[in-house]
Design a protein around this motif. Structure first.
Motif, mmCIF file in Angstrom:
data_model
loop_
_atom_site.group_PDB
_atom_site.id
_atom_site.type_symbol
_atom_site.label_atom_id
_atom_site.label_comp_id
_atom_site.label_asym_id
_atom_site.label_seq_id
_atom_site.Cartn_x
_atom_site.Cartn_y
_atom_site.Cartn_z
ATOM 1 N N ARG A 45 -5.444 2.836 -1.263
ATOM 2 C CA ARG A 45 -6.439 3.278 -0.288
ATOM 3 C C ARG A 45 -5.785 4.243 0.704
ATOM 4 N NH1 ARG A 45 -11.326 1.531 -0.611
ATOM 5 N NH2 ARG A 45 -11.829 -0.360 -1.775
ATOM 6 N N PRO A 46 -6.573 5.147 1.298
ATOM 7 C CA PRO A 46 -6.015 6.144 2.217
ATOM 8 C C PRO A 46 -5.725 5.549 3.596
ATOM 9 C CG PRO A 46 -8.369 6.481 2.000
ATOM 10 C CD PRO A 46 -8.012 5.387 1.036
ATOM 11 N N LEU A 47 -4.868 4.554 3.604
ATOM 12 C CA LEU A 47 -4.410 3.922 4.846
ATOM 13 C C LEU A 47 -3.035 4.466 5.200
ATOM 14 C CD1 LEU A 47 -5.266 0.251 3.793
ATOM 15 C CD2 LEU A 47 -6.550 1.639 5.438
ATOM 16 N N PRO A 48 -2.661 4.427 6.465
ATOM 17 C CA PRO A 48 -1.289 4.808 6.814
ATOM 18 C C PRO A 48 -0.296 3.942 6.044
ATOM 19 C CG PRO A 48 -2.635 4.579 8.782
ATOM 20 C CD PRO A 48 -3.459 4.056 7.639
ATOM 21 N N ARG A 49 0.769 4.557 5.540
ATOM 22 C CA ARG A 49 1.751 3.809 4.763
ATOM 23 C C ARG A 49 2.315 2.632 5.555
ATOM 24 N NH1 ARG A 49 7.249 3.721 3.012
ATOM 25 N NH2 ARG A 49 7.380 3.410 0.745
ATOM 26 N N SER A 50 2.406 2.779 6.845
ATOM 27 C CA SER A 50 2.948 1.697 7.679
ATOM 28 C C SER A 50 2.075 0.445 7.631
ATOM 29 C CB SER A 50 3.091 2.168 9.128
ATOM 30 O OG SER A 50 1.831 2.564 9.649
ATOM 31 N N GLU A 51 0.806 0.608 7.210
ATOM 32 C CA GLU A 51 -0.118 -0.533 7.164
ATOM 33 C C GLU A 51 -0.198 -1.193 5.786
ATOM 34 O OE1 GLU A 51 -3.960 0.571 8.628
ATOM 35 O OE2 GLU A 51 -3.159 1.407 10.499
ATOM 36 N N THR A 52 0.411 -0.575 4.770
ATOM 37 C CA THR A 52 0.363 -1.157 3.419
ATOM 38 C C THR A 52 1.737 -1.756 3.118
ATOM 39 O OG1 THR A 52 0.844 1.008 2.426
ATOM 40 C CG2 THR A 52 -1.465 0.363 2.617
ATOM 41 N N THR A 53 1.930 -2.954 3.621
ATOM 42 C CA THR A 53 3.235 -3.600 3.496
ATOM 43 C C THR A 53 3.220 -4.656 2.388
ATOM 44 O OG1 THR A 53 2.655 -5.236 5.168
ATOM 45 C CG2 THR A 53 3.755 -3.241 5.940
ATOM 46 N N VAL A 54 4.351 -4.759 1.720
ATOM 47 C CA VAL A 54 4.577 -5.795 0.722
ATOM 48 C C VAL A 54 5.928 -6.414 1.043
ATOM 49 C CG1 VAL A 54 4.812 -6.335 -1.733
ATOM 50 C CG2 VAL A 54 3.289 -4.488 -1.009
ATOM 51 N N ALA A 55 5.950 -7.733 1.203
ATOM 52 C CA ALA A 55 7.174 -8.447 1.576
ATOM 53 C C ALA A 55 7.781 -7.855 2.853
ATOM 54 C CB ALA A 55 8.180 -8.424 0.433
ATOM 55 N N GLY A 56 6.895 -7.462 3.771
ATOM 56 C CA GLY A 56 7.348 -6.984 5.071
ATOM 57 C C GLY A 56 7.791 -5.538 5.135
ATOM 58 N N GLU A 57 7.706 -4.816 4.017
ATOM 59 C CA GLU A 57 8.145 -3.416 3.980
ATOM 60 C C GLU A 57 6.972 -2.498 3.645
ATOM 61 O OE1 GLU A 57 11.170 -2.170 4.630
ATOM 62 O OE2 GLU A 57 11.954 -4.172 5.078
ATOM 63 N N PRO A 58 6.879 -1.324 4.297
ATOM 64 C CA PRO A 58 5.836 -0.356 3.917
ATOM 65 C C PRO A 58 6.025 0.071 2.463
ATOM 66 C CG PRO A 58 6.867 0.256 5.992
ATOM 67 C CD PRO A 58 7.710 -0.829 5.408
ATOM 68 N N ARG A 59 4.931 0.122 1.715
ATOM 69 C CA ARG A 59 4.997 0.488 0.304
ATOM 70 C C ARG A 59 3.919 1.506 -0.026
ATOM 71 N NH1 ARG A 59 9.744 -1.240 -2.133
ATOM 72 N NH2 ARG A 59 10.206 -3.367 -1.473
ATOM 73 N N GLY A 60 4.101 2.129 -1.189
ATOM 74 C CA GLY A 60 3.124 3.098 -1.658
ATOM 75 C C GLY A 60 3.523 4.525 -1.330
ATOM 76 N N PRO A 61 2.687 5.470 -1.752
ATOM 77 C CA PRO A 61 2.999 6.885 -1.553
ATOM 78 C C PRO A 61 2.883 7.284 -0.090
ATOM 79 C CG PRO A 61 0.792 6.642 -2.428
ATOM 80 C CD PRO A 61 1.405 5.277 -2.445
ATOM 81 N N PRO A 62 3.436 8.434 0.264
ATOM 82 C CA PRO A 62 3.279 8.934 1.631
ATOM 83 C C PRO A 62 1.808 8.999 2.029
ATOM 84 C CG PRO A 62 4.830 10.302 0.408
ATOM 85 C CD PRO A 62 4.219 9.362 -0.583
#
Length: 199
Positions: A141-158
C-alpha cells in the motif's frame, strides 16, 4: 537482464511474520484446485510451494532470473515432496518465450513498483493468459515506509515507488485488454488486484 529495481528478496523469516499462512492468502486471492499458475519473480518459493499444493496436480511455473533461488526452490520442493512445481529461469519481460502453455493465473507479488518498462511487461503477461485467465498483482500500500514495519524494522520499497490501487489499475488497463474484477485487502500492508480480459 537485471532484476526489477528495489525488488530484492527478503528472507523467509520476515515473510513468515508478514504472512504466516501463505496458502490461505493465495486462496483469498482466488487460487483453487486445477488452476495452472505462473508466479513471476518467484524467488525461493514462499508462494510457489503453497500454490502448488492448492492447485495440484496442475503445474506451477516458478519464474525467476536467479539460478541460486531456483535451485533452493527445487530443493525445498523435493524435501516437501511437491512434484508439480516447474522452475523456469527467465526474464519476466520475455515471459512468453519461457512458457509453452497458457496459464489460468499469473501471480506477481511485491515487485510491480520496480518494473521499468511496464507496457512491455504487461503485454507479455497478457499474452500468456488462457481464456478466462487472471492476472493477480499484490502491492505494498502507498504508506510511508516508516509505517510498514515487520519485526520492528521498516520494510518494503521506498515510499516514492509505492503505487495505490487506482494507479496500478490504470497502468494495467491502459497497456492491455485486462480490467480489474476484484480488489482484495491483504493485511497488514498490502492489497491485491485481480485482472481479467474485458468482454
Amino acid at each position: 537482464m537485471e532484476r526489477f529495481q528495489n525488488t530484492s528478496l527478503p528472507d523467509w523469516d520476515w515473510w513468515g511474520k508478514l504472512w504466516p499462512t501463505p496458502g490461505e492468502t493465495l486462496r483469498e486471492l482466488g487460487l483453487s484446485a486445477g488452476d495452472t499458475v505462473a508466479e513471476i519473480g518467484c524467488g525461493n518459493g514462499y508462494f510457489a510451494l503453497p500454490a502448488a499444493r492448492i492447485v495440484a496436480p496442475a503445474p506451477v511455473y516458478a519464474v525467476d532470473l536467479d539460478d541460486g533461488l531456483l535451485a533452493e526452490l527445487d530443493h525445498l520442493a523435493d524435501q516437501q515432496r511437491i512434484d508439480n512445481v516447474a522452475t523456469v529461469r527467465g526474464d519476466a519481460r520475455e515471459l512468453s518465450a519461457h512458457l509453452s502453455d497458457p496459464v489460468d493465473v499469473a501471480l506477481f507479488a511485491n515487485a510491480f513498483h520496480g518494473v521499468d518498462d511496464r507496457d512491455e511487461f504487461l503485454t507479455e503477461v497478457e499474452s500468456v493468459l488462457a481464456d478466462g485467465g487472471r492476472f493477480v498483482v499484490v502491492n505494498w500500500r502507498p504508506l510511508p515506509r516508516s509505517e510498514t514495519t515487520v519485526a520492528g524494522e521498516p520494510r518494503g520499497p521506498p515510499t516514492d515507488l509505492r503505487l495505490g490501487p487506482e494507479e496500478t489499475a490504470a497502468m494495467v488497463e491502459e497497456a492491455t485488454d485486462l480490467a480489474v474484477t476484484a480488489e482484495i485487502d491483504v493485511p497488514p500492508y498490502h492489497y491485491a488486484l485481480v485482472f481479467e480480459r474485458r468482454e
